[in-house]
Design an enzyme around this catalytic site. Structure first.
Site, PDB file in Angstrom:
ATOM      1  N   HIS A 153      -9.587  30.250 -27.519  1.00  0.00           N
ATOM      2  CA  HIS A 153      -8.076  29.622 -26.675  1.00  0.00           C
ATOM      3  C   HIS A 153      -7.276  30.235 -27.394  1.00  0.00           C
ATOM      4  O   HIS A 153      -7.040  31.043 -28.295  1.00  0.00           O
ATOM      5  CB  HIS A 153      -8.066  28.011 -27.337  1.00  0.00           C
ATOM      6  N   LYS A 157      -3.355  26.503 -29.927  1.00  0.00           N
ATOM      7  CA  LYS A 157      -4.310  25.315 -30.006  1.00  0.00           C
ATOM      8  C   LYS A 157      -4.374  25.042 -31.513  1.00  0.00           C
ATOM      9  O   LYS A 157      -4.459  25.569 -32.386  1.00  0.00           O
ATOM     10  CB  LYS A 157      -5.555  25.661 -29.278  1.00  0.00           C
TER      11      LYS A 157
END
Ligand code: NAD
Length: 264
Positions: A153, A157
């Site tokens: 990600h 995040k």
């Protein structure tokens, strides 16, 4: 028309929801919840949308048929506390990941009087993959096939492993008749010893602008299988969440999942 309030409206997902909802005629965003309601006690104009802080959001929430939450673990907790009784008579879609046990229990409790749908991932592909992961895990036993889940990600995040990775791990564990807690192993390092059979390993890659990639590896002595999903656009999650909101509006109280919406 279904009226929607978005919690976390100024975030990446919140803004994508606003954009995609603007392209639909069956639903309309009537307000948002976020950290700041600049210029007013509870709500301010933001484009054509009013924004309240979580602790002052009751009046705004009352205008919604469905509340969609993509905020943060604290944001979801603050929304539940701030909205209180205003959530009665509405439906709630939660996409936020990394929720505390307390918030998860509060959502279960709320579901006795409100339709509540939670999903770690709103894409059709990942929801299909959850079923496949369970099926493959059931067919390939843990003594012969080691499972490792690798996810990637973007750098912003804040929780790891991703909610989707944990959901995939829970599907694998369910396929083998075990709770995930008993077999979960997060990112190995140091003098780990040999890999015990049956573990489900998690590895989180963080960096750049990666929207979301998940790989479930089944590693055997003579062959390996890999299930892989890559989100190419955040719109895949927002689109799924709006679809879920439209589906959930007016349903009886209860706990719903994406598999019910998608008929999987
Ligand atoms: P983001 O940081 O871009 O946006 C979050 C927004 O929520 C921000 O505007 C922030 O100000 C607001 N917020 C956070 N805490 C708050 C609080 N206490 N009170 C009021 N507002 C608060 O994050 P994002 O990338 O949009 O992701 C949001 C959440 O959704 C994360 O938990 C992420 O993991 C999850 N997510 C889920 C899916 C899915 O398919 N289920 C997909 C993408 C992201």
């Amino acid at each position: 028309v279904i009226d929607i309030v978005v919690s976390g409206i100024r975030g990446r997902m919140g803004q994508t929801l606003v954009r995609l909802a603007g392209e639909r005629t069956d639903l309309r965003i009537v307000g948002g919840v976020d950290r700041e309601a600049v210029g007013g006690p509870a709500a301010e104009p933001y484009g054509s949308t009013r924004i309240a802080t979580a602790d002052g959001c009751g009046a705004l929430v009352e205008q919604a048929d469905v509340v969609i939450d993509f905020s943060s673990a604290e944001g979801t907790a603050a929304l539940l506390a701030g909205a209180g009784d205003a959530l009665q008579g509405r439906a709630l879609v939660v996409g936020t990941t990394g929720l505390s046990g307390e918030t998860t229990r509060a959502l279960e409790e709320l579901a006795s009087s409100v339709a509540v749908l939670t999903a770690a991932n709103f894409s059709v592909g990942v929801n299909l993959l959850l079923g496949l992961a369970e099926q493959v895990a059931a067919a390939l036993d843990g003594e012969r096939f080691d499972v490792e889940i690798v996810e990637a990600h973007h750098r912003a995040k804040t929780d790891a492993p991703s909610g989707t990775a944990l959901a995939l791990g829970a599907a694998v564990a369910a396929g083998r008749g075990r709770p995930l807690d008993e077999v979960r192993r997060d990112s190995r390092s140091g003098d780990t010893g040999a890999r015990p059979p049956g573990e489900v390993g998690f590895h989180a890659v963080r960096g750049g602008a990666v929207i979301g990639e998940h790989r479930v590896l089944f590693l055997g002595a003579r062959e390996t299988i890999e299930l892989r999903h890559e989100a190419l656009d955040r719109a895949v999650f927002a689109d799924g969440a709006l679809h879920a909101a439209a589906w959930l509006a007016g349903r009886p109280p209860g706990r719903y999942k994406m598999k019910h919406v998608l008929g999987l």
